[in-house]
Design a protein around this motif. Structure first.
Motif, PDB file in Angstrom:
ATOM      1  N   VAL A 206     -12.324 -31.836  49.921  1.00  0.00           N
ATOM      2  CA  VAL A 206     -11.952 -30.853  48.908  1.00  0.00           C
ATOM      3  C   VAL A 206     -13.227 -30.461  48.166  1.00  0.00           C
ATOM      4  O   VAL A 206     -13.889 -31.331  47.579  1.00  0.00           O
ATOM      5  CB  VAL A 206     -10.917 -31.416  47.920  1.00  0.00           C
ATOM      6  CG1 VAL A 206     -10.601 -30.385  46.833  1.00  0.00           C
ATOM      7  CG2 VAL A 206      -9.655 -31.820  48.651  1.00  0.00           C
ATOM      8  N   PRO A 207     -13.601 -29.198  48.192  1.00  0.00           N
ATOM      9  CA  PRO A 207     -14.822 -28.780  47.501  1.00  0.00           C
ATOM     10  C   PRO A 207     -14.629 -28.824  45.986  1.00  0.00           C
ATOM     11  O   PRO A 207     -13.523 -28.685  45.475  1.00  0.00           O
ATOM     12  CB  PRO A 207     -15.046 -27.359  47.992  1.00  0.00           C
ATOM     13  CG  PRO A 207     -13.691 -26.873  48.391  1.00  0.00           C
ATOM     14  CD  PRO A 207     -12.960 -28.072  48.923  1.00  0.00           C
ATOM     15  N   VAL A 208     -15.732 -29.024  45.275  1.00  0.00           N
ATOM     16  CA  VAL A 208     -15.726 -29.082  43.817  1.00  0.00           C
ATOM     17  C   VAL A 208     -16.543 -27.918  43.294  1.00  0.00           C
ATOM     18  O   VAL A 208     -17.726 -27.764  43.649  1.00  0.00           O
ATOM     19  CB  VAL A 208     -16.309 -30.417  43.311  1.00  0.00           C
ATOM     20  CG1 VAL A 208     -16.334 -30.428  41.788  1.00  0.00           C
ATOM     21  CG2 VAL A 208     -15.493 -31.581  43.841  1.00  0.00           C
ATOM     22  N   ARG A 209     -15.929 -27.079  42.485  1.00  0.00           N
ATOM     23  CA  ARG A 209     -16.624 -25.934  41.876  1.00  0.00           C
ATOM     24  C   ARG A 209     -16.860 -26.242  40.407  1.00  0.00           C
ATOM     25  O   ARG A 209     -15.910 -26.544  39.675  1.00  0.00           O
ATOM     26  CB  ARG A 209     -15.797 -24.653  42.053  1.00  0.00           C
ATOM     27  CG  ARG A 209     -16.477 -23.411  41.455  1.00  0.00           C
ATOM     28  CD  ARG A 209     -15.785 -22.136  41.936  1.00  0.00           C
ATOM     29  NE  ARG A 209     -14.380 -22.101  41.567  1.00  0.00           N
ATOM     30  CZ  ARG A 209     -13.927 -21.649  40.378  1.00  0.00           C
ATOM     31  NH1 ARG A 209     -14.781 -21.236  39.448  1.00  0.00           N
ATOM     32  NH2 ARG A 209     -12.640 -21.618  40.143  1.00  0.00           N
ATOM     33  N   PRO A 242      -4.220 -30.413  47.953  1.00  0.00           N
ATOM     34  CA  PRO A 242      -3.894 -30.172  49.361  1.00  0.00           C
ATOM     35  C   PRO A 242      -5.115 -29.652  50.127  1.00  0.00           C
ATOM     36  O   PRO A 242      -6.058 -29.139  49.524  1.00  0.00           O
ATOM     37  CB  PRO A 242      -2.782 -29.119  49.275  1.00  0.00           C
ATOM     38  CG  PRO A 242      -3.045 -28.403  48.003  1.00  0.00           C
ATOM     39  CD  PRO A 242      -3.621 -29.413  47.057  1.00  0.00           C
ATOM     40  N   PRO A 243      -5.118 -29.778  51.451  1.00  0.00           N
ATOM     41  CA  PRO A 243      -6.236 -29.250  52.244  1.00  0.00           C
ATOM     42  C   PRO A 243      -6.400 -27.749  52.028  1.00  0.00           C
ATOM     43  O   PRO A 243      -5.429 -27.003  51.915  1.00  0.00           O
ATOM     44  CB  PRO A 243      -5.850 -29.582  53.694  1.00  0.00           C
ATOM     45  CG  PRO A 243      -4.867 -30.726  53.564  1.00  0.00           C
ATOM     46  CD  PRO A 243      -4.139 -30.510  52.282  1.00  0.00           C
ATOM     47  N   GLY A 244      -7.657 -27.322  51.968  1.00  0.00           N
ATOM     48  CA  GLY A 244      -7.937 -25.902  51.793  1.00  0.00           C
ATOM     49  C   GLY A 244      -8.030 -25.471  50.352  1.00  0.00           C
ATOM     50  O   GLY A 244      -8.372 -24.312  50.070  1.00  0.00           O
ATOM     51  N   SER A 245      -7.726 -26.359  49.430  1.00  0.00           N
ATOM     52  CA  SER A 245      -7.831 -26.003  48.012  1.00  0.00           C
ATOM     53  C   SER A 245      -9.166 -26.494  47.471  1.00  0.00           C
ATOM     54  O   SER A 245     -10.008 -27.008  48.218  1.00  0.00           O
ATOM     55  CB  SER A 245      -6.673 -26.628  47.238  1.00  0.00           C
ATOM     56  OG  SER A 245      -6.747 -28.043  47.309  1.00  0.00           O
ATOM     57  N   GLU A 246      -9.363 -26.324  46.181  1.00  0.00           N
ATOM     58  CA  GLU A 246     -10.586 -26.762  45.552  1.00  0.00           C
ATOM     59  C   GLU A 246     -10.288 -27.381  44.194  1.00  0.00           C
ATOM     60  O   GLU A 246      -9.231 -27.165  43.602  1.00  0.00           O
ATOM     61  CB  GLU A 246     -11.555 -25.592  45.374  1.00  0.00           C
ATOM     62  CG  GLU A 246     -11.051 -24.537  44.412  1.00  0.00           C
ATOM     63  CD  GLU A 246     -12.054 -23.419  44.175  1.00  0.00           C
ATOM     64  OE1 GLU A 246     -13.118 -23.453  44.801  1.00  0.00           O
ATOM     65  OE2 GLU A 246     -11.757 -22.526  43.351  1.00  0.00           O
ATOM     66  N   VAL A 247     -11.263 -28.153  43.697  1.00  0.00           N
ATOM     67  CA  VAL A 247     -11.183 -28.747  42.364  1.00  0.00           C
ATOM     68  C   VAL A 247     -12.131 -27.969  41.468  1.00  0.00           C
ATOM     69  O   VAL A 247     -13.328 -27.813  41.796  1.00  0.00           O
ATOM     70  CB  VAL A 247     -11.564 -30.235  42.393  1.00  0.00           C
ATOM     71  CG1 VAL A 247     -11.600 -30.797  40.972  1.00  0.00           C
ATOM     72  CG2 VAL A 247     -10.577 -31.017  43.249  1.00  0.00           C
ATOM     73  N   ARG A 248     -11.626 -27.481  40.352  1.00  0.00           N
ATOM     74  CA  ARG A 248     -12.414 -26.666  39.441  1.00  0.00           C
ATOM     75  C   ARG A 248     -12.791 -27.494  38.222  1.00  0.00           C
ATOM     76  O   ARG A 248     -11.901 -28.065  37.563  1.00  0.00           O
ATOM     77  CB  ARG A 248     -11.629 -25.428  39.025  1.00  0.00           C
ATOM     78  CG  ARG A 248     -11.324 -24.501  40.211  1.00  0.00           C
ATOM     79  CD  ARG A 248     -10.389 -23.368  39.818  1.00  0.00           C
ATOM     80  NE  ARG A 248      -9.051 -23.866  39.447  1.00  0.00           N
ATOM     81  CZ  ARG A 248      -8.107 -24.176  40.330  1.00  0.00           C
ATOM     82  NH1 ARG A 248      -8.337 -24.075  41.635  1.00  0.00           N
ATOM     83  NH2 ARG A 248      -6.939 -24.610  39.921  1.00  0.00           N
ATOM     84  N   GLU A 279      -9.301 -29.230  37.073  1.00  0.00           N
ATOM     85  CA  GLU A 279      -8.055 -28.660  37.552  1.00  0.00           C
ATOM     86  C   GLU A 279      -7.968 -28.790  39.058  1.00  0.00           C
ATOM     87  O   GLU A 279      -8.991 -28.727  39.764  1.00  0.00           O
ATOM     88  CB  GLU A 279      -7.955 -27.181  37.168  1.00  0.00           C
ATOM     89  CG  GLU A 279      -8.022 -26.925  35.677  1.00  0.00           C
ATOM     90  CD  GLU A 279      -8.017 -25.443  35.365  1.00  0.00           C
ATOM     91  OE1 GLU A 279      -6.933 -24.825  35.459  1.00  0.00           O
ATOM     92  OE2 GLU A 279      -9.093 -24.900  35.074  1.00  0.00           O
ATOM     93  N   ASP A 280      -6.757 -28.976  39.561  1.00  0.00           N
ATOM     94  CA  ASP A 280      -6.534 -29.009  41.004  1.00  0.00           C
ATOM     95  C   ASP A 280      -5.291 -28.193  41.325  1.00  0.00           C
ATOM     96  O   ASP A 280      -4.604 -27.694  40.433  1.00  0.00           O
ATOM     97  CB  ASP A 280      -6.405 -30.455  41.500  1.00  0.00           C
ATOM     98  CG  ASP A 280      -5.236 -31.196  40.880  1.00  0.00           C
ATOM     99  OD1 ASP A 280      -4.079 -30.740  41.036  1.00  0.00           O
ATOM    100  OD2 ASP A 280      -5.453 -32.238  40.208  1.00  0.00           O
ATOM    101  N   ASP A 281      -5.016 -28.069  42.612  1.00  0.00           N
ATOM    102  CA  ASP A 281      -3.849 -27.297  43.064  1.00  0.00           C
ATOM    103  C   ASP A 281      -2.776 -28.200  43.641  1.00  0.00           C
ATOM    104  O   ASP A 281      -1.991 -27.788  44.497  1.00  0.00           O
ATOM    105  CB  ASP A 281      -4.289 -26.265  44.127  1.00  0.00           C
ATOM    106  CG  ASP A 281      -5.229 -25.222  43.550  1.00  0.00           C
ATOM    107  OD1 ASP A 281      -5.047 -24.886  42.356  1.00  0.00           O
ATOM    108  OD2 ASP A 281      -6.149 -24.798  44.254  1.00  0.00           O
ATOM    109  N   GLY A 282      -2.754 -29.436  43.189  1.00  0.00           N
ATOM    110  CA  GLY A 282      -1.786 -30.384  43.697  1.00  0.00           C
ATOM    111  C   GLY A 282      -0.405 -30.189  43.094  1.00  0.00           C
ATOM    112  O   GLY A 282      -0.091 -29.141  42.505  1.00  0.00           O
TER     113      GLY A 282
END
Length: 911
Positions: A206-209, A242-248, A279-282
């Protein structure tokens, strides 16, 4: 029931006030009784009883917290921390009770946290340990090759164990206060970049922005701890994305958002704050879980160890900040965590994690639901000890009582202090408050106060005795044929004051009635149990004080009775007002009121008050004895030591038998040789000889009965020969005792023939008859060697003899015997003074059997006493018959009083 002294703030002041008030009230009651002519036998017990009741009311609840704490401490020693102390007031005991309650609550939380901690850690350690073991076993068995992939799998499990143990060690150091804060300038952008790279390198896909505003933001913090906190937040977000999302990740000065609230735990102003939002998209975090996730193992159920966020919160707090779970931004569903910290934190001197009872600053409203007790759930507070002795879940410790059976606290009355005074001898076993008995005892006391004072024994006395007996019968918990027999005997005894005018019969009747009540309402069977139960009646006034306090305390039942009491009080007031008005308006009504209403002047009111207190206390104490009697086993002596050799008891018994033989031989010699032999050898007359030994023979008889009991207690009954020997010895002692009793009664008869008959000698004869019956019971029990029935049978026989003595009209019998002696021996054998001093019961016999000057002078002695007319409640059969006998002679009491001076010469001639 709260103490009236609750408002006092010192225990010493309370005790001083309690002692002072009790002494003052006792002295006042005693002084009033003494100055108004009340007997000291009535003043002393009433004063003591009032003092004890007042002490009970004033001290109610004063030491109850101490008893509750003692009970709670016993339960806590066994692992039950649910006890709560009900403390009222401001004194030292109440303060200690509140502190004890707080301590118990804290210990309960810590104990629960310890159990949950051990269970959760065991669960978390078991998974990687089991996986590691499985992989190694497969490698050892050749199932899985020991290649690079396999070793990496083993390494991953080992690292997981290492991370978990490192987190536990960190939290243990936090709890121990071994984590000081050392701040320096930190580049926020660089710190977040390093943390994001660490997450990427750990295998999280999961990439981190990262966004920092301003880009050159620098803050004061401890780099290692701050990095640990941010890494934990990022790891949590990456794990749930989830896969394909990112952590902001967004870091900025909070002042740019207008947030200048103080977050410093020491109360200092911190105008500059900065925040980090992750923040995440979980799946997000439910609102009810947003505070619980920062507890230890708060996220364990969702995966991971559940310790990272707890460490993050601690790092935020030691920096003077906070960490929160916020609502997601519009259009997003994932989790949003914010770390708020001061730009320049104050160095904190206390770095240990706060206990659950002390909320950490800044104050965050805690709306968390209570944590379930399941081992897989998280701990509900941040103060649990992180050391653990075992990897297995700790089973709950057994509580000393079933759950909910003894809820120590406001809902339960503490054990009475009297339990420690009376111990196991007289415990309270299921003693509910019975306000109806209290009202009945009050009614009996009121009835006695109205009827008994200033009246001779008669119908009123019988009514009071019957009312008291009915109250005691209603209180009795035992119902058997013996209870019915005792009830019949009690009713018959209550009639004696109405049938006989002899005042000395009243004490005997009351004593016999008390014995009847004890036998009827208590299970006592042995001699010691009967004696103990009889002594327990007056002691019940002390033992039953907690019971009385419970009935007087405010309860639903008491509140239900309050309308009745209020109505009765208002009705009485109305009756007094209107009765006084009509009595003052009409002379006939006033006459009726004088007949119905007793004299309530100050002198009479005080005496009536003492009578009320005495009768009320006696009846209420008897009710408590009937409800909570002393168990027979508590007072029955244990089995005695059986003598190893028969001669141990046979020698003393043989010596007593020998002394009996010598005495009986002397009696036979004196009887055969006659009066002259007695006078020649002893120098005393035969009548004096008979009088000389009567008391000693009575004592010897009683001691022999006791000796029989001791021998039967210690003699062996194992062999048939032992039983035969025991029966022979006890039978011989019983027969010899009967001979001595017959000798004593023969001596008494000789003495009465020589010196006349008296009521005291009649009572002594009745006592000897009763002793003889007891000896016969002992002989009968010797046949089967079973004598447990003897004590109650002997007591009931004694009651029957007292009843028979009252029904036989003893004073009339004494008068008839003295008249027979006068007719046989002449004038010198008539004791006019004694016959004239007998009660009204003897007057019919005197008027019928005597004539002439002997009758006139005897009746003159009777008329010299004070006489007055009886009212309806004072009617007595003996006095009624005496008045009828005098009326049949045609003389009156004044006429007899006028003849008294002329009887002086006759009295001298008959002495």
């Amino acid at each position: 029931m709260a103490s009236p002294l609750t408002r006092l703030a010192s225990l010493k002041v309370k005790l001083g006030a309690l002692v002072g008030i009790s002494v003052l009230v006792s002295a006042t009651v005693a002084t009033l009784g003494a100055t108004h002519g009340v007997s000291r036998w009535l003043v002393i017990p009433v004063a003591v009883a009032i003092s004890l009741i007042l002490t009970q009311l004033l001290a109610a609840g004063m030491i109850a917290p101490l008893r509750e704490m003692t009970e709670a401490a016993r339960r806590m020693a066994r692992g039950d921390y649910s006890a709560r102390i009900d403390a009222q007031g401001r004194d030292e005991v109440a303060t200690l009770a509140r502190a004890f309650t707080t301590m118990a609550a804290d210990l309960k939380d810590v104990d629960q946290q310890r159990r949950d901690l051990v269970a959760t850690v065991s669960h978390e350690l078991r998974t990687p340990a089991a996986a590691l073991r499985a992989v190694l076993e497969n490698m050892a068995d050749g199932v899985t090759p020991a290649d690079e992939a396999g070793l990496r799998s083993v390494l991953a499990q080992a690292e997981r164990l290492s991370d978990l143990l490192a987190d536990l060690l960190a939290l243990s150091r936090i709890d121990a206060g071994l984590a000081p804060l050392r701040t320096r300038s930190v580049d926020v952008a660089g710190l977040l970049a390093d943390a994001g790279c660490e997450i990427t390198l750990s295998g999280r896909e999961v990439p981190v922005r990262v966004e920092v505003v301003p880009p050159d933001l620098h803050v004061a913090a401890e780099p290692m701890r701050l990095r640990q906190a941010i890494t934990n937040l990022l790891d949590n977000a990456a794990r749930h994305s989830p896969p394909g999302s990112e952590v902001r990740v967004t870091a900025r000065l909070a002042s740019l958002d207008g947030d200048r609230d103080s977050v410093d735990g020491q109360g200092h102003s911190s105008p500059r704050l900065w925040t980090i939002d992750i923040e995440d998209d979980g799946p997000g975090i439910r609102a009810e879980d947003r505070q619980r996730i920062f507890d230890r193992f708060g996220t364990a159920a969702a995966g991971g160890t559940g310790l990272g966020l707890a460490i993050t919160r601690w790092v935020a707090e030691i920096h003077g900040g906070r960490v929160d779970a916020l609502d997601p931004r519009p259009g997003h569903t994932g989790a949003r965590l914010r770390l708020t910290l001061p730009v320049e934190p104050h160095v904190r001197t206390v770095t240990a994690l706060p206990s659950p009872s002390t909320p950490s600053p800044p104050t965050v409203p805690d709306h968390r639901p209570p944590a379930p007790a399941s081992p897989s759930n998280s701990i509900t507070g941040p103060g649990a000890t992180m050391s653990f002795p075992s990897t297995r879940p700790t089973p709950p410790l057994p509580a000393p009582y079933p759950a909910g059976s003894i809820p120590l606290g406001p809902g339960r009355t503490p054990p009475p202090a009297m339990d420690s005074a009376f111990g196991s001898l007289w415990p309270e076993v299921d003693v509910p408050g019975r306000p109806r008995l209290l009202l009945a005892a009050l009614a009996v006391g009121l009835l006695a106060a109205v009827i008994l004072p200033f009246r001779d024994q008669g119908v009123g006395t019988t009514l009071v005795l019957l009312a008291g007996g009915a109250t005691l019968a209603a209180a009795a918990r035992r119902r058997s044929w013996l209870t019915a027999v005792c009830g019949v005997l009690g009713i018959a005894l209550a009639l004696i004051p109405m049938l006989r005018a002899a005042g000395w019969l009243i004490p005997l009747t009351l004593l016999a009635g008390a014995v009847t009540v004890v036998i009827g309402v208590t299970p006592a069977r042995s001699l010691t149990a009967l004696i103990g139960s009889a002594l327990a009646w007056p002691l019940a006034g002390l033992r039953g004080l907690p019971w009385l306090g419970r009935m007087l305390s405010t309860s639903r039942r008491t509140r239900a009775w309050w309308p009745v009491i209020r109505t009765a009080a208002v009705s009485l007031a109305v009756l007094v007002v209107f009765g006084a008005l009509f009595a003052s308006a009409d002379a006939v009504v006033a006459h009726w009121v004088d007949l119905l209403v007793p004299d309530l002047s100050i002198d009479t009111a005080i005496l009536r008050g003492f009578v009320f207190c005495a009768c009320f206390g006696i009846v209420l104490a008897g009710c408590y004895l009937a409800i909570n009697p002393i168990m027979d086993a508590s007072l029955t002596l244990p089995a005695g030591r059986v003598a190893r050799h028969a001669w141990e008891w046979l020698v003393p018994a043989a010596l007593v038998i020998a002394t009996y033989a010598v005495f009986i031989a002397a009696q036979v010699t004196a009887w055969l040789a006659g009066h002259e032999y007695v006078e020649r050898t002893t120098g005393v007359t035969y009548a004096e000889y008979a009088r000389q030994g009567f008391g000693q023979l009575t004592v010897a008889t009683v001691l022999t009965i006791l000796l029989v009991g001791v021998v039967a207690r210690h003699a062996s009954r194992a062999a048939e020969g032992d039983r035969v020997l025991l029966r022979a010895v006890l039978g011989l002692l019983g027969v010899l005792t009967l001979v001595v009793i017959a000798s004593a009664m023969w001596r008494m008869n000789l003495y009465q023939q020589a010196y006349g008959f008296t009521t005291l000698r009649v009572v002594v004869d009745a006592f000897e008859i009763w002793v003889g019956l007891v000896v016969l019971m002992v002989l009968l029990a010797g046949i089967s060697l079973q004598g447990k029935w003897i004590p109650r049978a002997a007591a009931l026989t004694g009651v029957g003899i007292v009843l028979g003595l009252g029904l036989m009209n003893p004073e009339a019998w004494v008068a008839n015997r003295n008249v027979d002696r006068f007719e046989r021996l002449g004038d010198y054998a008539l004791d006019v003074a004694y016959l004239g001093g007998l009660s009204d019961d003897a007057i019919p016999a005197i008027t019928e059997r005597l004539a002439g000057q002997a009758r006139t002078c005897t009746l003159a002695q009777y008329a010299a006493r004070t006489h007055r007319s009886d009212d309806a409640l004072e009617w007595n059969l003996g006095r009624s018959r005496a008045r009828t006998a005098l009326a049949n002679l045609g003389v009156s009491v004044p006429d007899l009083q006028a003849t008294s001076p002329a009887c002086g010469a006759f009295d001298d001639a008959t002495r």
